[in-house]
Design an enzyme around this catalytic site. Structure first.
Site, short mmCIF file in Angstrom:
data_model
loop_
_atom_site.label_atom_id
_atom_site.label_comp_id
_atom_site.label_asym_id
_atom_site.label_seq_id
_atom_site.Cartn_x
_atom_site.Cartn_y
_atom_site.Cartn_z
N TYR A 1 -8.04 50.65 -5.05
CA TYR A 1 -7.41 51.96 -4.95
C TYR A 1 -6.93 52.16 -3.51
CZ TYR A 1 -6.66 56.88 -6.20
OH TYR A 1 -6.10 58.10 -6.47
N ASN B 1 -2.08 60.84 -23.47
CA ASN B 1 -3.43 61.05 -23.96
C ASN B 1 -4.45 61.17 -22.84
OD1 ASN B 1 -5.38 61.31 -26.03
ND2 ASN B 1 -5.99 59.19 -25.69
N ARG C 1 -2.26 52.91 -31.61
CA ARG C 1 -3.70 52.80 -31.78
C ARG C 1 -4.07 53.12 -33.22
NH1 ARG C 1 -5.08 56.54 -27.26
NH2 ARG C 1 -3.03 55.85 -26.61
#
Length: 325
Positions: free
Chosen positions: A94, A145, A170
């Site tokens: 990160y 989502n 999915r």
């Protein structure tokens, strides 16, 4: 921040790291119910000493707490989510990496337990959130989502904006579609559908979007760009696919599309604490009006942190893991 069972923030200047969550109207017991003598000297914390698999490198430890100084604030953490950025920080990939050993987590809600003599804007009993990490047009968005994606759908609806949302295929796609539409999403399409030739006509009866929000990157971000109106902008705020954003030269030249990035931590660095507080108050107001609901969450006791870490890294997880006292 994943520190529980005691106070967090010894030697933590309140003006730098904590902002009052006063807009929610939620406060704990009055200041008179706290006493300095009742302050514990240790805290439970999820700590990692080196980067790697979060389920393997994170350990639950007891840490010593320093006494409260003049500008310090002790905060008892109540709940904290496990976000993708938290996982990436532990893995070491990160942009913002704390000095090791470090306590995991960047977000959460806590309650002020004690303040130093120089602190005037906070008092025991206040609920607070960390202020910094590490210590007409349509909107088309990817990663709908995610917790961020679900929030964007609701905020856009509150502002009167239409959303066209792209999700990954999915097994429970219909269940997901129903949920996102209940939040205010107008159109739900999968990445696979977006790549089909017939999808070029998706905006035949509606205005082409001028803004795309991308939280995935990779091939799907290229498809998002193709759907934008001339002069449109794609803002990338995440890279769940861990692949680069690829834009064709023709889209940049002939459609004059623009690519931008957004990182909340940088936004907070570029804006004053009062501006950040105003942002939080705006979101709190949307919550009070019933226009912004939290994503599906699973509360996990702190001692079961390994289960929560493993669950947060599984694909297509719709429930955010929340560590609690």
């Amino acid at each position: 921040m994943w520190v529980f069972g005691s106070m967090l923030g010894a030697r933590t200047p309140a003006r730098l790291l904590w902002g009052v969550l006063s807009a929610s109207g939620r406060h704990g017991p009055a200041a008179s119910s706290y006493s300095a003598s009742a302050e514990p000297s240790r805290a439970r914390a999820l700590v990692y000493g080196h980067h790697g698999d979060p389920a393997k490198v994170v350990e639950l430890k007891n840490l010593e707490l320093a006494a409260v100084g003049g500008s310090d604030v002790h905060v008892k953490m109540l709940a904290a989510p496990i976000n993708p950025s938290d996982i990436n920080m532990i893995q070491g990939n990160y942009s913002l990496l704390p000095k090791l050993p470090a306590v995991g987590g960047n977000e959460g809600v806590g309650q002020v337990v004690a303040v130093g003599s120089n602190v005037t804007r906070l008092k025991p009993g206040d609920w607070v959130i960390p202020a910094n990490a590490g210590v007409g047009d349509s909107v088309i968005q990817n990663a709908s989502n995610s917790g961020v994606g679900q929030a964007v759908i609701q905020i856009a609806a509150a502002l009167g904006l239409r959303t066209i949302n792209v999700v990954r295929e999915r097994p429970d796609i219909q269940k997901l579609t129903d949920r996102l539409k209940s939040l205010g999403a107008e159109h739900i399409i999968t990445e696979e559908e977006l790549r089909r030739p017939e999808m070029k006509n998706i905006f035949k009866d509606v205005p082409q979007p001028r803004l795309a929000l991308n939280g995935v990157g990779g091939k799907s971000s290229t498809e998002l760009l193709r759907q934008l109106a001339p002069g449109g902008t794609m803002v990338t705020y995440g890279g769940m696919a861990k692949q680069p954003v690829i834009a064709s030269v023709s889209l940049l030249i002939f459609k004059d599309l623009k690519l931008r990035g957004f990182w909340l931590s940088q936004w907070k660095n570029n804006h004053s604490p009062d501006q950040f507080k105003a942002l939080i108050l705006t979101l709190c107001d949307l919550i009070r009006r019933g226009q912004l609901a939290a994503p599906t969450c699973t509360e996990v006791p702190l001692q079961d942190y390994q289960h929560a870490l493993e669950a947060s890294m599984k694909p297509f997880v719709s429930s955010k893991q929340i560590l609690t006292m």
